[in-house]
Enzyme design. Structure first.
Site, PDB file in Angstrom:
ATOM      1  N   GLY A  13       0.818  -1.207   0.000  1.00 20.18           N
ATOM      2  CA  GLY A  13       0.000   0.000   0.000  1.00 20.18           C
ATOM      3  C   GLY A  13       0.847   1.251   0.000  1.00 20.18           C
ATOM      4  O   GLY A  13       1.736   1.406   0.840  1.00 20.18           O
ATOM      5  N   GLY A  15      -0.295   4.539   0.232  1.00 19.45           N
ATOM      6  CA  GLY A  15      -1.014   5.722   0.675  1.00 19.45           C
ATOM      7  C   GLY A  15      -0.146   6.546   1.603  1.00 19.45           C
ATOM      8  O   GLY A  15       1.091   6.464   1.568  1.00 19.45           O
ATOM      9  N   PHE A  16      -0.778   7.348   2.449  1.00 17.25           N
ATOM     10  CA  PHE A  16      -0.015   8.179   3.380  1.00 17.25           C
ATOM     11  C   PHE A  16       0.902   7.326   4.256  1.00 17.25           C
ATOM     12  O   PHE A  16       2.074   7.655   4.459  1.00 17.25           O
ATOM     13  CB  PHE A  16      -0.967   8.976   4.275  1.00 17.25           C
ATOM     14  CG  PHE A  16      -1.701  10.078   3.566  1.00 17.25           C
ATOM     15  CD1 PHE A  16      -1.029  11.195   3.097  1.00 17.25           C
ATOM     16  CD2 PHE A  16      -3.071   9.995   3.361  1.00 17.25           C
ATOM     17  CE1 PHE A  16      -1.699  12.207   2.447  1.00 17.25           C
ATOM     18  CE2 PHE A  16      -3.756  11.007   2.709  1.00 17.25           C
ATOM     19  CZ  PHE A  16      -3.071  12.108   2.247  1.00 17.25           C
ATOM     20  N   GLY A  17       0.382   6.208   4.767  1.00 18.38           N
ATOM     21  CA  GLY A  17       1.157   5.366   5.662  1.00 18.38           C
ATOM     22  C   GLY A  17       2.270   4.623   4.951  1.00 18.38           C
ATOM     23  O   GLY A  17       3.429   4.649   5.370  1.00 18.38           O
ATOM     24  N   GLU A 167     -17.947  18.752   3.351  1.00 17.10           N
ATOM     25  CA  GLU A 167     -17.178  19.432   2.309  1.00 17.10           C
ATOM     26  C   GLU A 167     -17.778  19.191   0.928  1.00 17.10           C
ATOM     27  O   GLU A 167     -17.830  20.100   0.090  1.00 17.10           O
ATOM     28  CB  GLU A 167     -15.721  18.982   2.374  1.00 17.10           C
ATOM     29  CG  GLU A 167     -15.018  19.498   3.622  1.00 17.10           C
ATOM     30  CD  GLU A 167     -13.614  18.972   3.812  1.00 17.10           C
ATOM     31  OE1 GLU A 167     -12.911  19.492   4.702  1.00 17.10           O
ATOM     32  OE2 GLU A 167     -13.216  18.053   3.077  1.00 17.10           O
ATOM     33  N   ASP A 295      -5.386   3.073   8.030  1.00 16.67           N
ATOM     34  CA  ASP A 295      -6.795   2.710   8.178  1.00 16.67           C
ATOM     35  C   ASP A 295      -6.997   1.233   8.496  1.00 16.67           C
ATOM     36  O   ASP A 295      -8.021   0.851   9.063  1.00 16.67           O
ATOM     37  CB  ASP A 295      -7.561   3.049   6.896  1.00 16.67           C
ATOM     38  CG  ASP A 295      -7.670   4.539   6.649  1.00 16.67           C
ATOM     39  OD1 ASP A 295      -7.250   5.312   7.528  1.00 16.67           O
ATOM     40  OD2 ASP A 295      -8.179   4.935   5.583  1.00 16.67           O
ATOM     41  N   ALA A 311      -5.669  10.770   7.709  1.00 14.48           N
ATOM     42  CA  ALA A 311      -4.277  10.841   7.282  1.00 14.48           C
ATOM     43  C   ALA A 311      -3.284  11.059   8.426  1.00 14.48           C
ATOM     44  O   ALA A 311      -2.211  10.431   8.428  1.00 14.48           O
ATOM     45  CB  ALA A 311      -4.124  11.942   6.226  1.00 14.48           C
TER      46      ALA A 311
END
Length: 410
Positions: A13, A15-17, A167, A295, A311
């Site tokens: 993965g 993503g941010f992590g 949002e 997550d 995040a």
């Protein structure tokens, strides 16, 4: 065969992590990063792609570009199995990667909470493809209104009153009030935007005062806010509630929550709900040298509940898991992860936002500019930052949105 004395770390993965962990370990480990895409998506700004505020390529960045000069290897693919005995992970590309440490950072997917019709009739908000589909659906329905030239109404319903839903609803209202009204006022006037929340108030993670302010700002933009409204079923043109009359919805956007990526279930790792069951050190329980962050991580917070799927959690855990792996390789004891809550923020529209951090509460233009700055700071890639500034400046100065394209994504 292992030829280096450095630990081999495979990260699933980007993503941010995952990307954060890869960068943190790059100098002291042989790292291979795996993701099914060759780009990272900046999820917090996807809703702006959906509402024509940003171009899609401004919220994605090539993974290889982000890893340039780090020495980290990248493989595009998805894990299909893990051989725990021989410490290797097999990808759908038929490649097997040996590891000394495995970091699972697969992220999350949209959760329907068992509500019928979500998969068939609602649009999620977890990928560029979904964002472009929402944009196309909204603009295509607007063109239908322009063609009908009658009193037909277009109802767009956003389900979920958290930051993403708020949002999205605010951005849709501004799209209606600005660009679409300038394109054809008679059609724009026939658009209704709903925000549906099952709980008693929107933005429940904020103080009641800020939640009330956000709801007031949304109503001023023309959003129809429905709290204490639980969804029983989503149909093609309406939303059935557990109580009360159905809500019309030609377009339903599902922002009610997320769950751990289902791919984790095929890795033969223990699960806690939809997350991987991990201890306070971020290590998977009973599986030494296998870690889970972001997550998909199941480490409870100080209150005993799972940490939020946001995040900041992934970014903090990425740095921490890198330290944990290096500690373990050095024979040192592991340290429990402690999440530092940096507060929460949500934007409603131009000069409208709410920010809360350890007792500090901001609203209005100051909160809005703080939101803009923070998201721009975390956006990956200089080109993306410049492009986003240009788009935001154009939108701000002209009250227009230049990305109103209906693009087929199939």
């Amino acid at each position: 065969m292992k030829t280096s004395t450095r630990p081999r770390v495979v990260i699933l993965g980007a993503g941010f992590g995952g990307l954060g962990a890869a960068r943190a370990l790059a100098e002291k480990a042989d790292v291979t990063l795996v993701d099914r895409h060759n780009f990272q998506t900046f999820l917090p700004l996807l809703y702006q792609v959906s509402t024509a505020g940003l171009a899609a390529d401004h919220v994605v960045h090539p993974i290889r570009g982000a890893l340039r000069d780090t020495g980290v290897k990248f493989r595009m693919g998805s894990p299909i199995s893990v051989d725990h005995k021989n410490k290797s992970v097999k990808l759908d590309s038929s490649e097997s990667l040996d590891f000394d440490h495995l970091i699972v950072a697969l992220g999350s997917v949209t959760a329907d909470f068992g509500v019928a019709g979500v998969t068939d009739h609602a649009l999620g908000m977890k990928s560029v493809h979904e964002a472009l589909t929402i944009r196309a659906e909204v603009l295509r329905r607007f063109e239908d209104l322009a063609r009908f030239e009658d009193n037909t109404r277009l109802s767009i319903a956003v389900v979920g009153g958290g930051p993403t839903g708020v949002e999205m609803a605010g951005a849709l209202a501004e799209l209606k009030r600005g660009p679409l009204k300038n394109d054809l006022a008679a059609a724009a006037e026939h658009i209704d935007v709903y925000l549906i929340e099952a709980g008693p108030r929107i933005l429940p993670m904020f103080s009641e005062k800020l939640s009330a302010r956000a709801e007031s700002d949304l109503r001023k933009l023309g959003v129809i806010v429905r709290t204490n409204t639980a969804v029983r079923e989503v149909k093609s043109r309406q939303i059935i509630l557990t109580e009360g009359a159905p809500i019309p919805a030609e377009v339903t956007i599902w922002a009610a929550g997320v769950k751990g990526e289902p791919t984790a279930s095929i890795l033969n790792l223990p699960l806690a709900g939809t997350r991987i069951d991990t201890d306070e050190n971020l290590e998977v329980k009973n599986y030494p040298n296998i870690w889970a962050i972001g997550d998909i991580n199941g480490t409870p917070g100080a209150d005993g509940r799972f940490l939020p799927m946001v995040a900041p959690v992934a970014l903090q855990q990425a740095k921490w898991v890198a330290k944990q792996i290096l500690r373990k390789e050095s024979g040192k004891a592991l340290s429990p992860f402690k999440y530092f809550d940096k507060g929460a923020m949500a934007t409603i529209g131009r000069h409208k936002a709410v920010v809360e951090f350890r007792g500090l509460k901001l609203t209005g233009p100051l909160a809005w500019f703080a939101w803009l700055f923070l998201h721009l700071f975390y956006l990956v890639g200089g080109r993306n930052k410049v492009g986003t500034i240009v788009d935001w400046s154009w939108n701000y100065l002209t009250f227009d949105r230049g990305n109103r394209h209906i693009m087929d994504t199939l």
